[in-house]
Design a protein around this motif. Sequence first.
Motif, PDB file in Angstrom:
ATOM      1  N   ALA A  18       0.693  -1.172  -0.189  1.00  0.00           N
ATOM      2  CA  ALA A  18      -0.202   0.006   0.216  1.00  0.00           C
ATOM      3  C   ALA A  18       0.980   1.315   0.055  1.00  0.00           C
ATOM      4  CB  ALA A  18      -0.935   0.104   1.197  1.00  0.00           C
ATOM      5  N   CYS A  19       0.907   1.993  -1.051  1.00  0.00           N
ATOM      6  CA  CYS A  19       1.663   3.059  -1.259  1.00  0.00           C
ATOM      7  C   CYS A  19       0.545   4.526  -1.029  1.00  0.00           C
ATOM      8  CB  CYS A  19       2.279   3.372  -2.564  1.00  0.00           C
ATOM      9  SG  CYS A  19       3.194   5.013  -2.924  1.00  0.00           S
ATOM     10  N   ILE A  20       0.774   5.054   0.075  1.00  0.00           N
ATOM     11  CA  ILE A  20      -0.116   6.418   0.335  1.00  0.00           C
ATOM     12  C   ILE A  20       0.593   7.419  -0.269  1.00  0.00           C
ATOM     13  CG2 ILE A  20      -1.378   7.235   1.921  1.00  0.00           C
ATOM     14  CD1 ILE A  20      -1.670   4.302   1.801  1.00  0.00           C
ATOM     15  N   ASP A  21      -0.057   7.977  -1.289  1.00  0.00           N
ATOM     16  CA  ASP A  21       0.185   9.196  -2.076  1.00  0.00           C
ATOM     17  C   ASP A  21       0.101  10.497  -1.071  1.00  0.00           C
ATOM     18  OD1 ASP A  21       0.830  11.272  -3.755  1.00  0.00           O
ATOM     19  OD2 ASP A  21      -0.499  10.780  -5.188  1.00  0.00           O
ATOM     20  N   VAL A  22       1.130  10.938  -0.628  1.00  0.00           N
ATOM     21  CA  VAL A  22       1.051  12.139   0.246  1.00  0.00           C
ATOM     22  C   VAL A  22       1.540  13.333  -0.501  1.00  0.00           C
ATOM     23  CG1 VAL A  22       0.436  11.265   2.399  1.00  0.00           C
ATOM     24  CG2 VAL A  22       3.113  11.341   1.598  1.00  0.00           C
ATOM     25  N   GLY A  23       1.896  13.268  -1.819  1.00  0.00           N
ATOM     26  CA  GLY A  23       2.464  14.167  -2.472  1.00  0.00           C
ATOM     27  C   GLY A  23       4.070  13.891  -2.990  1.00  0.00           C
ATOM     28  N   LYS A  38      -3.456   5.295   9.257  1.00  0.00           N
ATOM     29  CA  LYS A  38      -4.946   5.369   9.012  1.00  0.00           C
ATOM     30  C   LYS A  38      -5.401   4.553   7.934  1.00  0.00           C
ATOM     31  CE  LYS A  38      -8.903   8.199   8.390  1.00  0.00           C
ATOM     32  NZ  LYS A  38      -9.482   9.730   8.355  1.00  0.00           N
ATOM     33  N   LYS A  39      -4.709   4.933   6.641  1.00  0.00           N
ATOM     34  CA  LYS A  39      -4.992   4.406   5.335  1.00  0.00           C
ATOM     35  C   LYS A  39      -4.540   2.667   5.212  1.00  0.00           C
ATOM     36  CE  LYS A  39      -7.086   7.848   3.735  1.00  0.00           C
ATOM     37  NZ  LYS A  39      -8.724   7.972   3.880  1.00  0.00           N
ATOM     38  N   LEU A  40      -3.443   2.540   6.223  1.00  0.00           N
ATOM     39  CA  LEU A  40      -2.899   1.102   6.087  1.00  0.00           C
ATOM     40  C   LEU A  40      -3.935   0.305   6.822  1.00  0.00           C
ATOM     41  CD1 LEU A  40       0.876   1.693   6.807  1.00  0.00           C
ATOM     42  CD2 LEU A  40      -0.085   1.175   4.701  1.00  0.00           C
ATOM     43  N   GLY A  51       7.610  -9.221  -5.940  1.00  0.00           N
ATOM     44  CA  GLY A  51       7.101 -10.400  -5.234  1.00  0.00           C
ATOM     45  C   GLY A  51       5.603  -9.922  -4.496  1.00  0.00           C
ATOM     46  N   ALA A  52       5.048  -8.765  -4.579  1.00  0.00           N
ATOM     47  CA  ALA A  52       3.924  -8.520  -4.093  1.00  0.00           C
ATOM     48  C   ALA A  52       2.582  -8.986  -5.065  1.00  0.00           C
ATOM     49  CB  ALA A  52       3.753  -7.034  -4.180  1.00  0.00           C
ATOM     50  N   SER A  53       1.628  -9.089  -4.345  1.00  0.00           N
ATOM     51  CA  SER A  53       0.432  -9.954  -5.017  1.00  0.00           C
ATOM     52  C   SER A  53      -0.320  -8.879  -5.631  1.00  0.00           C
ATOM     53  CB  SER A  53      -0.110 -10.859  -4.157  1.00  0.00           C
ATOM     54  OG  SER A  53      -0.738 -10.261  -2.880  1.00  0.00           O
ATOM     55  N   LYS A  54      -0.462  -7.579  -4.808  1.00  0.00           N
ATOM     56  CA  LYS A  54      -1.352  -6.599  -5.219  1.00  0.00           C
ATOM     57  C   LYS A  54      -0.602  -5.253  -4.545  1.00  0.00           C
ATOM     58  CE  LYS A  54      -5.465  -7.379  -4.610  1.00  0.00           C
ATOM     59  NZ  LYS A  54      -6.865  -7.372  -4.107  1.00  0.00           N
ATOM     60  N   LEU A  55      -0.925  -3.958  -5.397  1.00  0.00           N
ATOM     61  CA  LEU A  55      -0.416  -2.457  -4.843  1.00  0.00           C
ATOM     62  C   LEU A  55      -1.780  -1.646  -4.912  1.00  0.00           C
ATOM     63  CD1 LEU A  55       1.770  -0.437  -3.956  1.00  0.00           C
ATOM     64  CD2 LEU A  55       2.037  -0.130  -6.842  1.00  0.00           C
ATOM     65  N   TYR A  56      -1.910  -1.134  -3.886  1.00  0.00           N
ATOM     66  CA  TYR A  56      -2.804   0.019  -3.592  1.00  0.00           C
ATOM     67  C   TYR A  56      -1.938   1.247  -3.571  1.00  0.00           C
ATOM     68  CZ  TYR A  56      -6.501  -3.135  -1.929  1.00  0.00           C
ATOM     69  OH  TYR A  56      -7.546  -4.100  -1.828  1.00  0.00           O
ATOM     70  N   ILE A  57      -2.335   2.121  -4.663  1.00  0.00           N
ATOM     71  CA  ILE A  57      -1.955   3.649  -4.498  1.00  0.00           C
ATOM     72  C   ILE A  57      -3.047   4.490  -3.981  1.00  0.00           C
ATOM     73  CG2 ILE A  57      -0.613   5.552  -5.719  1.00  0.00           C
ATOM     74  CD1 ILE A  57       0.909   3.441  -7.519  1.00  0.00           C
ATOM     75  N   LEU A  58      -2.942   5.009  -2.862  1.00  0.00           N
ATOM     76  CA  LEU A  58      -4.128   5.737  -2.558  1.00  0.00           C
ATOM     77  C   LEU A  58      -3.724   7.235  -2.453  1.00  0.00           C
ATOM     78  CD1 LEU A  58      -5.238   3.586   0.304  1.00  0.00           C
ATOM     79  CD2 LEU A  58      -6.011   3.668  -1.952  1.00  0.00           C
ATOM     80  N   ASP A  59      -4.536   8.125  -3.174  1.00  0.00           N
ATOM     81  CA  ASP A  59      -4.230   9.670  -3.300  1.00  0.00           C
ATOM     82  C   ASP A  59      -4.842  10.153  -2.044  1.00  0.00           C
ATOM     83  OD1 ASP A  59      -3.925  12.281  -3.470  1.00  0.00           O
ATOM     84  OD2 ASP A  59      -4.525  12.503  -5.736  1.00  0.00           O
ATOM     85  N   VAL A  60      -3.917  10.583  -1.090  1.00  0.00           N
ATOM     86  CA  VAL A  60      -4.729  11.453   0.251  1.00  0.00           C
ATOM     87  C   VAL A  60      -4.192  12.836   0.105  1.00  0.00           C
ATOM     88  CG1 VAL A  60      -5.239   9.121   1.159  1.00  0.00           C
ATOM     89  CG2 VAL A  60      -2.895  10.428   1.729  1.00  0.00           C
ATOM     90  N   VAL A  61      -3.520  13.389  -0.709  1.00  0.00           N
ATOM     91  CA  VAL A  61      -2.958  14.749  -0.714  1.00  0.00           C
ATOM     92  C   VAL A  61      -4.027  15.875  -0.021  1.00  0.00           C
ATOM     93  CG1 VAL A  61      -2.097  16.716  -1.929  1.00  0.00           C
ATOM     94  CG2 VAL A  61      -1.393  14.261  -2.637  1.00  0.00           C
ATOM     95  N   ASP A  62      -5.071  15.790  -0.691  1.00  0.00           N
ATOM     96  CA  ASP A  62      -6.162  16.847  -0.018  1.00  0.00           C
ATOM     97  C   ASP A  62      -6.266  16.615   1.457  1.00  0.00           C
ATOM     98  OD1 ASP A  62      -6.293  18.567  -2.229  1.00  0.00           O
ATOM     99  OD2 ASP A  62      -7.886  17.370  -3.200  1.00  0.00           O
TER     100      ASP A  62
END
Length: 408
Positions: free
Chosen positions: A34-39, A100-102, A55-66
């Motif tokens: 889980a990559c949390i996009d904070v800018g 929190k996002k994790l 080797g990761a089975s999945k990747l989340y990229i969550l934009d939480v900048v605002d």
Amino acid sequence: MAKDKVVLAYSGGLDTTAIIPWLKETYDYDVICACIDVGQESELEGLDERAKYSGASKLYILDVVDELCDEYIMPTVQADAVYENKYLLGTSFARPLIAKKLVEVARKEGAVAICHGATGKGNDQLRFELSIKALAPDIKVIAVWRQPEWKLDSRDAEIAYCQAHGINLPFDAAHSYSRDRNIWHISHEGLELENPANEPNYDDLLVLGVTPEKAPDEDEYLTLDFEKGIPTAINGTKMKVSDIIRELNRLGGKHGIGIIDIVENRVVGMKSRGVYETPGGTILMEAHKQLEELTLDRETLAYKKLVATKFADLVYEGKWFCPLRESLQAFVEKTQETVTGQVKMRLYKGNIIKAGTTSPYSLYSESLASFTTGELYDHKDATGFINLFGLSMKVRAMMNEKNKNNDK
């Protein structure tokens, strides 16, 4: 049988890239990144491919900048919270939001654990883990650098481990600062900075701006509008907070503003040296303070400085989700009801120079402040005030004089 899932706080950097195969090899976990996009901007490029071949089975990229700007940065700005009078808390207030996002991803995936790559010497382990404890006390936390099975005790060792697992990385240990970037700032640690006697190599180090020496020889004027302590416009153009920070970063970086070299006291007891670039944040916090000078009364402003110090300490220590931080924010929000107006500044070679502040809630009275006697203030009124204000000092002096005479 399906494997247990672990959510990894993933940046795509050296540490978290090495952690993916290590988690699979050591615990046989199904690793969800889980990559949390904070800018982080360009740092997010190629993450999907890198996570999968690592080797990761999945990747989340969550934009939480605002969300970061509105719910974490702005309360800190309104509080005027600065750690040890220098550090503008850029990494500190981003970590609880990331945590929190994790937790949200872990709940969605049914993961049994959350893993982070913060070292056992740093502050981030507290920020991640205290936040997770506050939000999800049932979820296990794996702090890789504190696990007995983790033998990768240097950046060279991590690089060798990745290469042994067929993972090629676009950097090497000899030329890699340890950096943390978000929309607010970028921090730099490592290499020559590990010795406080060394001058930073700014030519290699700076990302967001230039040194004051390389800034333009011409100054630049800037106006910032605020409503209740929140910036709303730059030079008359209304923008959301995240866009204001981006534009201030551009302007501040251009003029060599917001470069801080600090030896700070970490929560774990050691001192650490780092260089922080916070061009936009430096301008924003200075403008906010200038407006508060005009709109807050003496007692409130003085008490707010005490609150600012405690607020900064709590954020630095990873206690964003504690009741005291929330209570202090409630106090701060009350003080911001009249922090509305416009601040004009001049930017020049690392300096922020006042150029005028206005507010409909200004407590400054030109007639009171001038040397001319007006209706609200007569110079003679000061006589009685001074007599009463200094009465205890006068009584003490009389007592001392009396005792001296008795001793003769």
